[in-house]
Scaffold this active site. Structure first.
Site, PDB file in Angstrom:
ATOM      1  CG  HIS A  14      37.425  26.620  39.796  1.00 11.36           C
ATOM      2  ND1 HIS A  14      37.919  26.889  41.197  1.00 11.36           N
ATOM      3  CD2 HIS A  14      37.598  27.601  39.072  1.00 11.36           C
ATOM      4  CE1 HIS A  14      38.528  28.004  40.890  1.00 11.36           C
ATOM      5  NE2 HIS A  14      38.166  28.510  39.705  1.00 11.36           N
ATOM      6  CG  HIS A  16      36.856  31.761  36.327  1.00 12.29           C
ATOM      7  ND1 HIS A  16      36.606  32.674  37.280  1.00 12.29           N
ATOM      8  CD2 HIS A  16      37.686  31.054  36.804  1.00 12.29           C
ATOM      9  CE1 HIS A  16      37.239  32.531  38.475  1.00 12.29           C
ATOM     10  NE2 HIS A  16      38.156  31.329  37.725  1.00 12.29           N
ATOM     11  CE  LYS A 100      37.426  30.511  44.738  1.00  9.81           C
ATOM     12  NZ  LYS A 100      38.010  30.066  43.481  1.00  9.81           N
ATOM     13  CG  HIS A 137      42.508  31.471  44.845  1.00 10.09           C
ATOM     14  ND1 HIS A 137      42.542  31.408  43.741  1.00 10.09           N
ATOM     15  CD2 HIS A 137      43.941  31.886  45.365  1.00 10.09           C
ATOM     16  CE1 HIS A 137      43.715  31.927  43.201  1.00 10.09           C
ATOM     17  NE2 HIS A 137      44.585  32.079  44.130  1.00 10.09           N
ATOM     18  CG  HIS A 175      42.534  26.699  41.438  1.00  4.99           C
ATOM     19  ND1 HIS A 175      43.370  27.079  42.560  1.00  4.99           N
ATOM     20  CD2 HIS A 175      41.854  27.613  41.063  1.00  4.99           C
ATOM     21  CE1 HIS A 175      42.996  28.428  42.944  1.00  4.99           C
ATOM     22  NE2 HIS A 175      41.781  28.600  42.047  1.00  4.99           N
ATOM     23  CG  ASP A 248      40.947  28.253  37.599  1.00  4.77           C
ATOM     24  OD1 ASP A 248      40.093  29.159  37.683  1.00  4.77           O
ATOM     25  OD2 ASP A 248      41.916  28.734  37.966  1.00  4.77           O
TER      26      ASP A 248
HETATM   27  O1  DOR Z   1      44.168  32.090  36.725  1.00  8.23           O
HETATM   28  C1  DOR Z   1      43.479  32.237  36.987  1.00  8.23           C
HETATM   29  N1  DOR Z   1      42.257  33.259  36.726  1.00  8.23           N
HETATM   30  N2  DOR Z   1      43.180  32.124  38.783  1.00  8.23           N
HETATM   31  C2  DOR Z   1      42.258  32.606  39.124  1.00  8.23           C
HETATM   32  O2  DOR Z   1      42.241  32.373  40.398  1.00  8.23           O
HETATM   33  C3  DOR Z   1      41.231  33.420  38.603  1.00  8.23           C
HETATM   34  C4  DOR Z   1      40.983  33.467  37.569  1.00  8.23           C
HETATM   35  C5  DOR Z   1      40.296  34.454  36.671  1.00  8.23           C
HETATM   36  O3  DOR Z   1      39.007  34.805  37.141  1.00  8.23           O
HETATM   37  O4  DOR Z   1      40.702  34.904  35.701  1.00  8.23           O
HETATM   38 ZN    ZN Z   2      39.003  30.332  39.277  1.00  8.61          ZN
END
Ligand code: DOR
Ligand code: ZN
Length: 347
Positions: A14, A16, A100, A137, A175, A248
């Site tokens: 997971h 970003h 997702k 999520h 998460h 995450d």
């Molecule tokens: O803390 C987070 N940041 N939780 C999420 O679900 C998304 C993520 C983000 O994209 O910044």
């Molecule tokens: Zn995330």
């Protein structure tokens, strides 16, 4: 004698990566240590179709540092308009490894997420047929539900009914942050798994709020009470195949974190592996770290195990990552655990 630990090269299930200058700046922080990662699709606009996922994957590949061996595992962002055939084609070609689900409004860039679950029924049915995982999520967005209860309420009122309506749907609870999440995951069959982040093994809600508000510890789902952190540590180090790493790691530039309405996300790509070695050593379970980082996730996603290896080494001197990663979009603060870590990834 230096203590070392050799692992199959880890997978981050997971992650970003964003896009543009921030992608370019932070991608090496992941590719330095990880073989593969499940890439979150919550760009603006989101990655909804197979064509968009192909284009995003190409931008990630173009941004890879010279010589990096890293495979981005793409996902699609589920909307009420998602076409089941597009999803099935993208899965059959190997392009997409999961879809997702963001409940609309739950977190960063989730406005295009799902409001009416009946509208995604056909997609979920098709995914169950073909075995494509749904990454969830797991927080309700109902204004009247306390933010610290949103995960537990989601499990009872959304996740469990959704799984009952779509038998065979393979689900990753993303998460998880509560002992309720741990308990639910443990009570299910092997069509359900759960990822756990690095930061939720380290911080509880006091870290965010005691002694002044700490925006770099704010993420979603928000860290909970200490008893929940302990349940997560027990799950992560249990050796159970249903629990695996999804960092995450979620970069936001400092200007958007240190803000009157700060963005959610902890950026842990840089120091996740030293931190996990520290946590697993504290729990007396270093022998189970490889399962958590490199075996269980691959098994759930039906991927071959990674062949390359990575060595962790405990030294006398602490591992001190840079405080910030400087990207073309601005600086991104690296998660600070608040204690010294002596595990290093050998170069
Ligand atoms: O803390 C987070 N940041 N939780 C999420 O679900 C998304 C993520 C983000 O994209 O910044
Ligand atoms: Zn995330």
């Amino acid at each position: 004698m230096t203590q070392t630990l050799s692992l199959r090269r880890p997978d981050d299930m997971h992650l970003h990566l964003r896009d543009g200058a921030i992608l370019q700046g932070i991608l090496p922080e992941t590719t330095r240590h990880f073989a593969r990662a499940i890439i979150m699709p919550n760009l603006v606009p989101p990655v909804v179709t197979a064509a968009e996922a192909t284009a995003y994957r190409d931008r990630i590949l173009a941004a890879l540092p010279e010589g990096a061996a890293f495979e981005p595992l793409m996902t699609l962002y589920l909307t009420e308009e998602t076409d089941p055939d597009d999803v099935a084609t993208a899965a059959a070609s190997g392009l997409v490894k999961a879809v997702k689900l963001y409940p609309a409004g739950a977190t960063t860039n989730s406005a295009s997420g799902v409001r009416d679950f009946d509208k995604v029924r056909a997609v979920l049915d098709r995914m169950a047929e073909i075995g494509l995982p749904l990454c969830v999520h797991g927080e309700v967005t109902t204004a009247s539900v306390d933010i610290f209860d949103r995960e537990a309420v989601f499990i009872d009122t959304v996740l469990d009914p959704l799984r009952r309506r779509t038998p065979g749907l393979r689900v990753v609870m993303e998460h998880i942050t509560t002992r309720d999440g741990v308990a639910y995951a443990r009570a299910q069959g092997d069509d359900l798994a759960a990822t756990i982040t690095t930061h939720h093994l380290i911080i509880n809600r006091n870290h965010i709020l005691v002694g002044g508000i700490k925006p770099h510890y704010y993420c979603l789902p928000v860290a909970k009470r200490e008893e929940h952190r302990l349940a997560l540590r027990a799950a992560a180090t249990s050796g159970e195949a249903r629990f695996f790493l999804g960092t995450d790691s979620a970069p936001h530039v400092d200007a958007l974190k240190e803000h009157a309405c700060g963005c959610a996300g902890c950026f842990t790509a840089t120091n996740t592996l030293p931190l996990l070695a520290h946590v697993f050593e504290e729990e007396g379970r270093l022998d189970r770290l490889e399962g958590f980082t490199s075996l269980h996730g691959a098994a759930f996603y039906r991927l071959p195990l990674t062949e390359a290896r990575l060595t962790l080494e405990k030294r006398d001197a602490p591992f001190t990552p840079p405080a910030k990663i400087h990207t073309g979009a601005g600086p991104v603060t690296v998660f600070d655990p608040g204690f010294s870590v002596f595990w290093h990834v050998r170069d």
